[in-house]
Scaffold this active site. Structure first.
Site, PDB file in Angstrom:
ATOM      1  N   CYS A   1      12.980  21.146 -11.758  1.00  0.00           N
ATOM      2  CA  CYS A   1      11.715  21.689 -11.246  1.00  0.00           C
ATOM      3  C   CYS A   1      11.607  21.385  -9.755  1.00  0.00           C
ATOM      4  O   CYS A   1      11.710  20.222  -9.341  1.00  0.00           O
ATOM      5  CB  CYS A   1      10.531  21.086 -11.992  1.00  0.00           C
ATOM      6  SG  CYS A   1       8.919  21.596 -11.325  1.00  0.00           S
TER       7      CYS A   1
ATOM      8  N   HIS B   1       2.108  19.969 -10.425  1.00  0.00           N
ATOM      9  CA  HIS B   1       3.211  20.368 -11.314  1.00  0.00           C
ATOM     10  C   HIS B   1       2.792  21.507 -12.237  1.00  0.00           C
ATOM     11  O   HIS B   1       3.511  22.504 -12.371  1.00  0.00           O
ATOM     12  CB  HIS B   1       3.694  19.182 -12.150  1.00  0.00           C
ATOM     13  CG  HIS B   1       4.673  19.594 -13.208  1.00  0.00           C
ATOM     14  ND1 HIS B   1       6.004  19.847 -12.940  1.00  0.00           N
ATOM     15  CD2 HIS B   1       4.497  19.871 -14.533  1.00  0.00           C
ATOM     16  CE1 HIS B   1       6.607  20.233 -14.051  1.00  0.00           C
ATOM     17  NE2 HIS B   1       5.713  20.255 -15.030  1.00  0.00           N
TER      18      HIS B   1
ATOM     19  N   CYS C   1       7.754  16.782  -8.815  1.00  0.00           N
ATOM     20  CA  CYS C   1       9.057  16.477  -9.412  1.00  0.00           C
ATOM     21  C   CYS C   1      10.092  16.078  -8.360  1.00  0.00           C
ATOM     22  O   CYS C   1      11.009  15.304  -8.655  1.00  0.00           O
ATOM     23  CB  CYS C   1       9.551  17.674 -10.225  1.00  0.00           C
ATOM     24  SG  CYS C   1       8.667  17.877 -11.801  1.00  0.00           S
TER      25      CYS C   1
ATOM     26  N   ASP D   1      -6.840  34.733 -16.048  1.00  0.00           N
ATOM     27  CA  ASP D   1      -7.381  33.517 -15.443  1.00  0.00           C
ATOM     28  C   ASP D   1      -7.687  32.477 -16.513  1.00  0.00           C
ATOM     29  O   ASP D   1      -8.056  32.815 -17.644  1.00  0.00           O
ATOM     30  CB  ASP D   1      -8.644  33.815 -14.627  1.00  0.00           C
ATOM     31  CG  ASP D   1      -9.878  34.005 -15.495  1.00  0.00           C
ATOM     32  OD1 ASP D   1     -10.566  33.011 -15.789  1.00  0.00           O
ATOM     33  OD2 ASP D   1     -10.155  35.160 -15.890  1.00  0.00           O
TER      34      ASP D   1
ATOM     35  N   ASP E   1     -16.570  35.981 -10.164  1.00  0.00           N
ATOM     36  CA  ASP E   1     -17.242  36.578 -11.323  1.00  0.00           C
ATOM     37  C   ASP E   1     -18.701  36.843 -10.963  1.00  0.00           C
ATOM     38  O   ASP E   1     -19.140  36.578  -9.847  1.00  0.00           O
ATOM     39  CB  ASP E   1     -17.108  35.680 -12.546  1.00  0.00           C
ATOM     40  CG  ASP E   1     -17.784  34.324 -12.349  1.00  0.00           C
ATOM     41  OD1 ASP E   1     -18.295  34.057 -11.248  1.00  0.00           O
ATOM     42  OD2 ASP E   1     -17.790  33.526 -13.304  1.00  0.00           O
TER      43      ASP E   1
ATOM     44  N   CYS F   1       8.978  21.574  -7.810  1.00  0.00           N
ATOM     45  CA  CYS F   1       7.626  21.307  -7.314  1.00  0.00           C
ATOM     46  C   CYS F   1       7.585  19.986  -6.550  1.00  0.00           C
ATOM     47  O   CYS F   1       8.452  19.117  -6.696  1.00  0.00           O
ATOM     48  CB  CYS F   1       6.615  21.306  -8.463  1.00  0.00           C
ATOM     49  SG  CYS F   1       6.494  19.759  -9.401  1.00  0.00           S
TER      50      CYS F   1
END
Length: 376
Positions: free
Chosen positions: A324, A355, A329, A286, A94, A326
């Site tokens: 899940c 996660h 998990c 975002d 930004d 990830c």
């Protein structure tokens, strides 16, 4: 020829939702996409190798904070932001304009409560048509941030997508003051673009559309910026006091944006807003919400937010969410993560953040498929 390109692959027959690809020097961003906020060049509690392995295609870094520490010259000497933080995927920075707003008025939530009154004894010394003079919160030194110095810093940092310097007026502002702020922002954005085009470096620049919740001013901003050679567009400024107000404003604005350019909604990516705004045609979003929620013990699931610190999770020897894939998990149980939070172990924040970030990446993949199937 610029390495930046936007491909529009499919527009839903059910809404304005669309699937596309943004090509950058550091890879492709599939849209719609979630963009995590790594203020200081890292997502809090995560290293960039882990972030890349999760598949986060675009990361947001803050010019204001990097300007103060470690400084653009250090990042440039380190080979640019990608090499400095060890990330080989796209990055957006930004302009520092949002921090100007927060220094002067506080957070968005604080400002909405305070009816637009400026903070007493803040770090902003002076705002005029040239730029903003403020004091560093790190060492107290005076820094002048202008369109030209903001772009110079972003050039040294070396992100793939950069944002022109803008002013973010508060929600509570008189109409005539909002109009004056818009004119100033347009002048700053034109100066930013001119500075960028003198030394493009393969970077893209998005124009930022302002105007608060005033449809006429939003249209004016859109018309002004469309006439300039920006590579894409971001939607900034006040989004209103409620989500309904934001959706109404965006519903009016989005059809006025160029179809063949990518667009980005600044600072908004909670689950409710994604559900409302993806059908309007937003490409990238975002927000720090998913990682901030994780650090406070709220885990994202298909059934809603799970407050892992609640006692009922202490004996649940199962993953956060069944199925899940990830890292968290696959390797740890709710009971263990509950224990880590209760013990105030830093690992709790890391596992929770992994996660939640994975949840957002998978959610956006699902949205893209739903759009292709004309179900959104």
């Amino acid at each position: 020829m610029s390495p930046f390109k936007f491909e529009l692959l499919h527009t839903s027959t059910k809404s304005r939702a669309r699937v596309g690809r943004i090509h950058t020097p550091h890879g492709i961003i599939d849209t719609p996409s979630f963009v995590a906020v790594g203020t200081n060049g890292t997502l809090k509690a995560l290293d960039n190798e882990m972030v890349s392995s999760i598949g986060l295609q675009l990361m947001f870094c803050n010019t204001y904070h990097l300007l103060l520490q470690p400084g653009p010259e250090v990042i440039e000497k380190g080979g640019g932001i990608h090499r400095f933080i060890n990330r080989n995927m796209p990055i957006i920075t930004d302009s520092g304009g949002f921090q100007v707003f927060s220094l002067a008025y506080g957070s968005v939530a604080d400002e909405l409560k305070s009816k637009g009154t400026k903070k007493q004894g803040g770090s902003v010394v002076k705002i005029n048509d040239d730029g903003v003079l403020f004091r560093s919160y790190r060492d107290g030194r005076s820094i002048l941030l202008t369109p030209e110095t903001s772009v110079k810093a972003q050039k040294a940092i070396g992100a793939d997508i950069i944002i022109p310097f803008d002013e973010l007026p508060p929600y509570h502002i008189k109409p005539e003051e909002l109009a004056r702020s818009l004119d100033r922002t347009h002048a700053w954005e034109k100066r930013s673009l001119d500075a960028h085009l003198e030394d493009p470096r393969g970077q893209a620049m998005y124009g930022v559309i302002h105007g608060g919740v005033d449809d006429a001013l939003r249209e004016k901003s859109c018309h002004f910026l469309r006439e300039l050679p920006f590579d894409g567009f971001a939607i900034g400024g006040s989004m209103g006091k409620t989500k309904g107000q934001m959706v109404t404003m965006l519903s009016s604005l989005l059809p006025k944006l160029p179809e063949k350019a990518p667009n980005h909604l600044l600072g908004i990516a909670d689950l409710e807003s994604l559900k409302s705004c993806i059908p309007l045609g937003i490409d990238t979003f975002d927000s720090s919400y998913p990682t901030k929620a994780a650090r406070h013990g709220t885990l994202l699931t298909r059934e809603g937010g799970m407050k892992i610190t609640r006692g009922k999770h202490s004996g649940e020897f199962e993953p956060i969410e069944k199925g899940c894939p990830c890292y968290t998990c696959k390797n740890y149980t709710r009971a263990y993560i509950h224990h880590l939070f209760k013990a105030k172990e830093l690992t709790s924040m890391t596992l929770a953040s992994i996660h939640n970030l994975h949840f957002m990446v998978e959610l956006m993949q699902e949205y893209r498929q739903l759009i292709i199937d004309n179900k959104v």
